[in-house]
Design a protein around this motif. Structure first.
Motif, PDB file in Angstrom:
ATOM      1  N   ASP A  98      -0.387 -20.398 -16.478  1.00  0.00           N
ATOM      2  CA  ASP A  98      -1.271 -19.360 -15.937  1.00  0.00           C
ATOM      3  C   ASP A  98      -1.420 -19.430 -14.431  1.00  0.00           C
ATOM      4  OD1 ASP A  98      -1.684 -18.430 -18.466  1.00  0.00           O
ATOM      5  OD2 ASP A  98      -3.453 -19.664 -18.811  1.00  0.00           O
ATOM      6  N   ILE A  99      -1.450 -20.645 -13.857  1.00  0.00           N
ATOM      7  CA  ILE A  99      -1.660 -20.775 -12.413  1.00  0.00           C
ATOM      8  C   ILE A  99      -0.350 -20.447 -11.712  1.00  0.00           C
ATOM      9  CG2 ILE A  99      -2.313 -22.328 -10.538  1.00  0.00           C
ATOM     10  CD1 ILE A  99      -4.042 -23.835 -12.452  1.00  0.00           C
ATOM     11  N   ALA A 100      -0.231 -19.196 -11.317  1.00  0.00           N
ATOM     12  CA  ALA A 100       1.019 -18.761 -10.698  1.00  0.00           C
ATOM     13  C   ALA A 100       0.959 -18.972  -9.189  1.00  0.00           C
ATOM     14  CB  ALA A 100       1.262 -17.291 -11.008  1.00  0.00           C
ATOM     15  N   HIS A 101       2.130 -19.091  -8.584  1.00  0.00           N
ATOM     16  CA  HIS A 101       2.252 -19.155  -7.126  1.00  0.00           C
ATOM     17  C   HIS A 101       1.561 -20.367  -6.512  1.00  0.00           C
ATOM     18  CE1 HIS A 101       3.994 -15.266  -7.535  1.00  0.00           C
ATOM     19  NE2 HIS A 101       2.879 -14.709  -7.911  1.00  0.00           N
ATOM     20  N   SER A 102       1.457 -21.457  -7.244  1.00  0.00           N
ATOM     21  CA  SER A 102       1.002 -22.708  -6.632  1.00  0.00           C
ATOM     22  C   SER A 102       2.225 -23.590  -6.419  1.00  0.00           C
ATOM     23  CB  SER A 102      -0.024 -23.427  -7.515  1.00  0.00           C
ATOM     24  OG  SER A 102       0.538 -23.720  -8.769  1.00  0.00           O
ATOM     25  N   ILE A 103       2.091 -24.559  -5.514  1.00  0.00           N
ATOM     26  CA  ILE A 103       3.244 -25.421  -5.211  1.00  0.00           C
ATOM     27  C   ILE A 103       3.664 -26.204  -6.451  1.00  0.00           C
ATOM     28  CG2 ILE A 103       3.958 -27.435  -3.889  1.00  0.00           C
ATOM     29  CD1 ILE A 103       2.230 -26.332  -1.612  1.00  0.00           C
ATOM     30  N   THR A 104       2.686 -26.737  -7.181  1.00  0.00           N
ATOM     31  CA  THR A 104       3.029 -27.477  -8.388  1.00  0.00           C
ATOM     32  C   THR A 104       3.279 -26.502  -9.529  1.00  0.00           C
ATOM     33  OG1 THR A 104       2.235 -29.015 -10.069  1.00  0.00           O
ATOM     34  CG2 THR A 104       0.555 -27.808  -8.860  1.00  0.00           C
ATOM     35  N   ALA A 105       4.407 -26.660 -10.175  1.00  0.00           N
ATOM     36  CA  ALA A 105       4.755 -25.776 -11.285  1.00  0.00           C
ATOM     37  C   ALA A 105       4.076 -26.209 -12.576  1.00  0.00           C
ATOM     38  CB  ALA A 105       6.265 -25.761 -11.481  1.00  0.00           C
ATOM     39  N   GLN A 106       3.499 -27.401 -12.594  1.00  0.00           N
ATOM     40  CA  GLN A 106       2.875 -27.911 -13.802  1.00  0.00           C
ATOM     41  C   GLN A 106       1.507 -28.484 -13.445  1.00  0.00           C
ATOM     42  OE1 GLN A 106       1.470 -28.838 -16.210  1.00  0.00           O
ATOM     43  NE2 GLN A 106       2.548 -30.052 -17.681  1.00  0.00           N
ATOM     44  N   PRO A 107       0.471 -27.645 -13.337  1.00  0.00           N
ATOM     45  CA  PRO A 107      -0.843 -28.116 -12.875  1.00  0.00           C
ATOM     46  C   PRO A 107      -1.439 -29.229 -13.729  1.00  0.00           C
ATOM     47  CG  PRO A 107      -0.730 -25.729 -12.839  1.00  0.00           C
ATOM     48  CD  PRO A 107       0.504 -26.186 -13.532  1.00  0.00           C
ATOM     49  N   ARG A 108      -1.262 -29.134 -15.057  1.00  0.00           N
ATOM     50  CA  ARG A 108      -1.850 -30.162 -15.913  1.00  0.00           C
ATOM     51  C   ARG A 108      -1.255 -31.535 -15.622  1.00  0.00           C
ATOM     52  NH1 ARG A 108      -1.557 -30.444 -22.538  1.00  0.00           N
ATOM     53  NH2 ARG A 108      -1.838 -32.692 -22.707  1.00  0.00           N
ATOM     54  N   LEU A 109       0.071 -31.588 -15.553  1.00  0.00           N
ATOM     55  CA  LEU A 109       0.731 -32.857 -15.293  1.00  0.00           C
ATOM     56  C   LEU A 109       0.396 -33.376 -13.896  1.00  0.00           C
ATOM     57  CD1 LEU A 109       2.745 -34.766 -16.728  1.00  0.00           C
ATOM     58  CD2 LEU A 109       4.552 -33.616 -15.490  1.00  0.00           C
ATOM     59  N   SER A 110       0.331 -32.474 -12.910  1.00  0.00           N
ATOM     60  CA  SER A 110      -0.013 -32.875 -11.541  1.00  0.00           C
ATOM     61  C   SER A 110      -1.436 -33.407 -11.479  1.00  0.00           C
ATOM     62  CB  SER A 110       0.154 -31.699 -10.581  1.00  0.00           C
ATOM     63  OG  SER A 110       1.508 -31.349 -10.454  1.00  0.00           O
ATOM     64  N   TRP A 111      -2.343 -32.813 -12.255  1.00  0.00           N
ATOM     65  CA  TRP A 111      -3.738 -33.291 -12.283  1.00  0.00           C
ATOM     66  C   TRP A 111      -3.801 -34.714 -12.830  1.00  0.00           C
ATOM     67  CZ3 TRP A 111      -8.393 -33.572 -10.667  1.00  0.00           C
ATOM     68  CH2 TRP A 111      -9.426 -34.049 -11.458  1.00  0.00           C
ATOM     69  N   GLU A 112      -3.064 -34.982 -13.891  1.00  0.00           N
ATOM     70  CA  GLU A 112      -3.051 -36.338 -14.444  1.00  0.00           C
ATOM     71  C   GLU A 112      -2.522 -37.340 -13.423  1.00  0.00           C
ATOM     72  OE1 GLU A 112      -0.744 -36.001 -17.970  1.00  0.00           O
ATOM     73  OE2 GLU A 112      -2.269 -34.909 -19.094  1.00  0.00           O
ATOM     74  N   ASN A 113      -1.454 -36.980 -12.734  1.00  0.00           N
ATOM     75  CA  ASN A 113      -0.884 -37.880 -11.729  1.00  0.00           C
ATOM     76  C   ASN A 113      -1.807 -38.035 -10.516  1.00  0.00           C
ATOM     77  OD1 ASN A 113       2.209 -38.732 -12.233  1.00  0.00           O
ATOM     78  ND2 ASN A 113       1.782 -36.784 -13.241  1.00  0.00           N
ATOM     79  N   THR A 114      -2.537 -36.980 -10.178  1.00  0.00           N
ATOM     80  CA  THR A 114      -3.498 -37.076  -9.075  1.00  0.00           C
ATOM     81  C   THR A 114      -4.622 -38.041  -9.423  1.00  0.00           C
ATOM     82  OG1 THR A 114      -3.010 -34.812  -8.382  1.00  0.00           O
ATOM     83  CG2 THR A 114      -5.080 -35.750  -7.616  1.00  0.00           C
ATOM     84  N   LEU A 115      -5.087 -37.997 -10.671  1.00  0.00           N
ATOM     85  CA  LEU A 115      -6.113 -38.951 -11.110  1.00  0.00           C
ATOM     86  C   LEU A 115      -5.625 -40.390 -10.979  1.00  0.00           C
ATOM     87  CD1 LEU A 115      -7.694 -37.367 -14.330  1.00  0.00           C
ATOM     88  CD2 LEU A 115      -8.820 -37.793 -12.143  1.00  0.00           C
ATOM     89  N   LEU A 116      -4.361 -40.630 -11.375  1.00  0.00           N
ATOM     90  CA  LEU A 116      -3.824 -41.983 -11.278  1.00  0.00           C
ATOM     91  C   LEU A 116      -3.648 -42.396  -9.819  1.00  0.00           C
ATOM     92  CD1 LEU A 116      -1.218 -41.832 -14.173  1.00  0.00           C
ATOM     93  CD2 LEU A 116      -3.417 -43.012 -14.170  1.00  0.00           C
ATOM     94  N   TYR A 117      -3.271 -41.451  -8.953  1.00  0.00           N
ATOM     95  CA  TYR A 117      -3.184 -41.744  -7.521  1.00  0.00           C
ATOM     96  C   TYR A 117      -4.561 -42.126  -6.976  1.00  0.00           C
ATOM     97  CZ  TYR A 117      -4.110 -40.194  -2.740  1.00  0.00           C
ATOM     98  OH  TYR A 117      -4.592 -40.104  -1.462  1.00  0.00           O
ATOM     99  N   LEU A 118      -5.594 -41.357  -7.324  1.00  0.00           N
ATOM    100  CA  LEU A 118      -6.946 -41.665  -6.855  1.00  0.00           C
ATOM    101  C   LEU A 118      -7.433 -43.001  -7.409  1.00  0.00           C
ATOM    102  CD1 LEU A 118      -8.598 -38.129  -7.194  1.00  0.00           C
ATOM    103  CD2 LEU A 118      -8.135 -39.365  -5.067  1.00  0.00           C
ATOM    104  N   ALA A 119      -7.047 -43.296  -8.640  1.00  0.00           N
ATOM    105  CA  ALA A 119      -7.413 -44.591  -9.214  1.00  0.00           C
ATOM    106  C   ALA A 119      -6.772 -45.725  -8.426  1.00  0.00           C
ATOM    107  CB  ALA A 119      -6.989 -44.652 -10.681  1.00  0.00           C
ATOM    108  N   GLY A 120      -5.512 -45.553  -8.035  1.00  0.00           N
ATOM    109  CA  GLY A 120      -4.834 -46.588  -7.244  1.00  0.00           C
ATOM    110  C   GLY A 120      -5.493 -46.805  -5.899  1.00  0.00           C
ATOM    111  N   VAL A 121      -5.820 -45.720  -5.203  1.00  0.00           N
ATOM    112  CA  VAL A 121      -6.472 -45.851  -3.897  1.00  0.00           C
ATOM    113  C   VAL A 121      -7.858 -46.470  -4.057  1.00  0.00           C
ATOM    114  CG1 VAL A 121      -7.363 -44.574  -1.909  1.00  0.00           C
ATOM    115  CG2 VAL A 121      -5.166 -43.946  -2.897  1.00  0.00           C
TER     116      VAL A 121
END
Length: 795
Positions: A98-121
């Protein structure tokens, strides 16, 4: 030894809990991805809520962290189409989200990876806030070394017993280290943990030598030996190199100074013994390292190809990257040099991986974080006055940084958490910036987000992974069995489970499309899932072929794009096989056979010969007539292809096409005249067919040998039937004397030998016709012509 009374509980407790947490994550990170992520987020979230970071080493570190976070968040913001990277729009359309025209083509997967990035920091900032000192450092270096030694003993036991680590279930990613006991799917990550432990154990050994503590020397030697032995059982060149590089640097560092040289020689002696024992062990690991030393191929071959293809991908998405978690779904379009029969999920380098997903600016912020952390180690590594344990920890961290250049140690939190603890223990206590009160509440709010998502992950793991280690392959297998047994009512639950565990796997999307097709009977609703499946593995033509074969039973027009995609995706060596399977299914299942075959005929002129061979009836007749009437197409065919086309016409009863062709084309080649002879033979005129071929076929050159007495030659052949030279001389003699009966007899003898020259068939055909056997002569002409065609093709 350490006086434990000098260490307060408040000083030791966070480090102890962190060490237990890191060990638990290492043990779980191998395969139970959902449980591992649930544990990571819940634990770090709880730490942030209870005791948020209150200090940072500098304002610049905070700015780098905030900048990188905002840049990653930017990939979720919808952008005008003109500002999107080259193929993002296409990717989004194929993903169908549904989220068209965003840089990430897979928002759900990017959100999960962003959470893990924030957890690492967050993990880094938490560790920076805890107290450190020499006594605590020494205590926890012992603790880390003992933990890694116990992990090593588990590896040795597993390898000697020939068993796999029971919680390693990421075979879905196709990087499982088969036949090796490893806590991670990639054995290099397990080897890195052991290498870090070996460097710390060796540093404790040198510290014990300096203080002349006999018991500690014995224990550290034992721990070091366990680590080296473990690396001998893990076939990881990187782990072995980093281990010996680290302990070698430690030994050489103290060799520089006169006051430390006496025990440095002892350390070097131990190092030499370890290295010699490793090389002489004869394990797979020692053989791989030896080969590497001889050939130096660590950065050549497959890795270098992946690096080059990744560089091409970064060049296309250098500003924004493709979004966190999207590498493997875009990389399939760039596998020019690194093409393989498996999905590549990372570029064999953490730095390249992060750059591909966040762009050059993301790399800039990450380098800023890295160098600020490096700067605040705040001591000269090569000064002999530096504390031994700080030097040891710094070398271990250097090993981790080097490893991340040609592998992905930060890919799993289990192999990232331990080096962060080592960094916190090595860094001297300094306070560069105290967080204001509101910043601490922001950390607490982030902790609540982690706890909520950790709970969601944990519930997913509990509900969808019975026995706490079920992987997505089990769900996929369930989907397959349900469809095979036509148990469609239970298919929805199995598909939902697979989507929860690993949504971006092609089989998950393939079965999702089948479920939607069965439920709705509407191809339009199922198409996005089918297209997503193809996009997730663009090198696998069988996906497109399976989808096309499924849809041709329902709607040929919607099936054709998938069938065409299968042919385009297939490597050149498999195109013919793919086309054969495709046409067989069209002939079997489709009600629109003519529509599909006509489109294939039009779109793939280079495969028309294959198509016309496989179709039947009136459509074949139409295609044959089209082939002959299109002079440009026909003339472009190779000679043997033209003749094959004529052979198809004869076999299918369309000889009138050939008759018409020879009536209108006076400049036919020898091969075409042979086809005309086929036509005569097809009508039973074998003698005429043989005469025509004999007239048009050039007389072959024969091997020349000195002349001998025919009786002697006969005796030689009778004594030794494999005397091919005598047989050929006798054949020459018989041909000169026009003794066709003898020619036929000698030729048949020679043909029994595998090294028989092609021209023997020519003279056998002539002899059979002269002996009044035209049908047998025609069969020999066919064999001769086939052999000549093969010879010309190969030369």
């Amino acid at each position: 030894m350490i006086n434990k009374s000098e260490l307060s509980i408040t000083e030791c407790l966070p480090w102890f809990i962190a060490l237990v947490f890191s060990t638990a994550v290492i043990l779980l990170a191998g395969g139970t991805t959902l449980w591992s992520h649930a544990l990571i987020l819940t634990f770090i979230g709880a730490f942030l809520v209870i005791s948020p970071p209150f200090v940072s080493i500098s304002r610049f570190l905070n700015f780098a962290f905030i900048g990188l976070t905002l840049w990653i968040a930017f990939s979720f913001i919808p952008l005008p189409k003109a500002l999107l990277p080259a193929r993002s729009d296409i990717a989004i359309n194929q993903f169908g989200f549904d989220i068209a025209h965003s840089i990430t083509a897979q928002p759900r997967l990017s959100w999960e990876n962003t959470l893990l990035y924030l957890a690492g920091v967050s993990w880094v900032f938490l560790v920076l806030s805890w107290q450190t000192g020499h006594r605590l450092r020494k205590l926890f270096f012992w603790g880390i070394t003992i933990v890694t030694a116990l992990l090593g003993i588990g590896i040795i036991y597993g390898q000697t017993k020939g068993i796999m680590y029971p919680l390693t279930h990421d075979s879905i990613l196709k990087i499982k280290s088969a036949y090796h006991f490893t806590y991670f799917p990639n054995r290099n990550q397990t080897a890195l943990i052991i290498a870090l432990g070996s460097i710390l154990a060796y540093g404790l050994f040198i510290e014990s030598l300096k203080r002349k503590q006999i018991i500690a020397i014995g224990l550290t030697l034992l721990l070091s030996a366990i680590h080296v032995a473990t690396l001998a059982f893990i076939a990881s060149r990187a782990g072995v190199i980093l281990c010996f590089l680290g302990i070698g640097l430690l030994s050489l560092r103290y060799l520089r100074a006169a006051q430390t040289r006496h025990y440095s020689f002892a350390a070097l002696t131990v190092l030499f013994i370890f290295a010699l024992a490793f090389i002489l062990s004869g394990t797979e690991s020692s053989q791989r390292v030896t080969d590497l030393m001889l050939n130096f191929d660590l950065f050549t071959g497959y890795r270098s190809y992946v690096y080059q293809d990744t560089a091409n991908m970064i060049a296309d998405y250098w500003i924004c990257g493709v979004g966190l978690g999207n590498f493997q779904y875009y990389f399939s379009e760039y596998m020019a040099l690194s093409a393989a029969d498996r999905t590549v999920i990372h570029p064999e380098s953490d730095w390249l991986w992060f750059t591909a997903e966040t762009g050059i600016l993301g790399l800039f912020f990450l380098l800023g974080l890295f160098f600020l952390l490096l700067k605040h180690l705040n001591f000269n590594l090569w000064s002999h006055r530096g504390e031994t344990l700080r030097v040891t920890g710094s070398i271990a961290l250097t090993a981790f940084a080097l490893h991340s250049m040609f592998d992905v140690p930060a890919h799993r939190f289990g192999s990232f958490a331990l080096p962060v603890i080592i960094y916190g223990l090595v860094r001297e206590k300094t306070v560069g910036f105290v967080f204001p009160l509101y910043a601490r509440w922001l950390w607490r709010a982030l902790g609540c987000v982690f706890i909520i998502n950790g709970y969601i992950w944990g519930m997913s793991a509990y509900k969808n992974t019975p026995n706490h280690h079920l992987n997505v392959e089990d769900q996929i297998e369930t989907c397959s069995e349900l469809i095979k047994n036509k148990q469609y009512s239970a298919l929805g639950n199995a598909v939902a489970n697979a989507n929860i565990y690993l949504p971006m796997y092609w089989k998950t999307q393939y079965f999702t499309g089948i479920h939607e097709l069965i439920n709705t009977k509407d191809i339009k609703l199922a198409e996005p899932s089918f297209r997503r499946a193809i996009f997730l593995d663009t090198n696998n033509e069988s996906i497109s072929l399976s989808i096309g074969n499924l849809l041709i039973r329902i709607d040929a027009q919607r099936a054709y794009p998938f069938l065409k995609s299968a042919i385009n995706q297939a490597p050149q060596a498999r195109k013919e096989q793919t086309l054969t399977e495709l046409i067989a299914n069209i002939n079997t299942y489709s009600n629109s056979t003519t529509f599909l075959l006509e489109h294939l005929w039009h779109d793939y002129p280079e495969h028309r010969l294959s198509i016309v061979q496989k179709v039947k009836g009136e459509l074949q007749r139409e295609f044959l007539q089209s082939s002959l009437s299109n002079k440009t197409y026909f003339d472009a065919l190779k000679t043997h292809e033209q003749e094959n086309l004529f052979a198809i016409m004869l076999a299918s009863g369309n000889s009138d096409f050939i008759t018409e062709y020879f009536a209108t084309n006076r400049n036919a080649t020898i091969s075409h005249w042979f086809t005309k002879a086929r036509l005569l033979a097809h009508g039973g005129a074998y003698a005429d067919a043989c005469s025509l071929v004999e007239k048009k076929m050039p007389i072959p050159k024969m091997s020349v040998f000195e002349k001998r007495d025919p009786d002697v030659l006969e005796a030689n052949i009778k004594q030794n039937p494999k005397d091919i030279v005598s047989a050929i001389i006798l054949l020459n003699y018989s041909i000169e004397n026009r003794n066709w009966s003898k020619v036929s007899d000698v030729c048949k003898r020679i043909i029994l030998d595998r090294s028989c020259p092609n021209y023997v068939y020519y003279w056998l055909a002539i002899a059979e016709k002269q002996n009044g056997r035209p049908k047998e002569a025609w069969d020999v002409w066919l064999q001769y012509h086939t052999l000549q065609s093969l010879f010309l093709t190969n030369h």
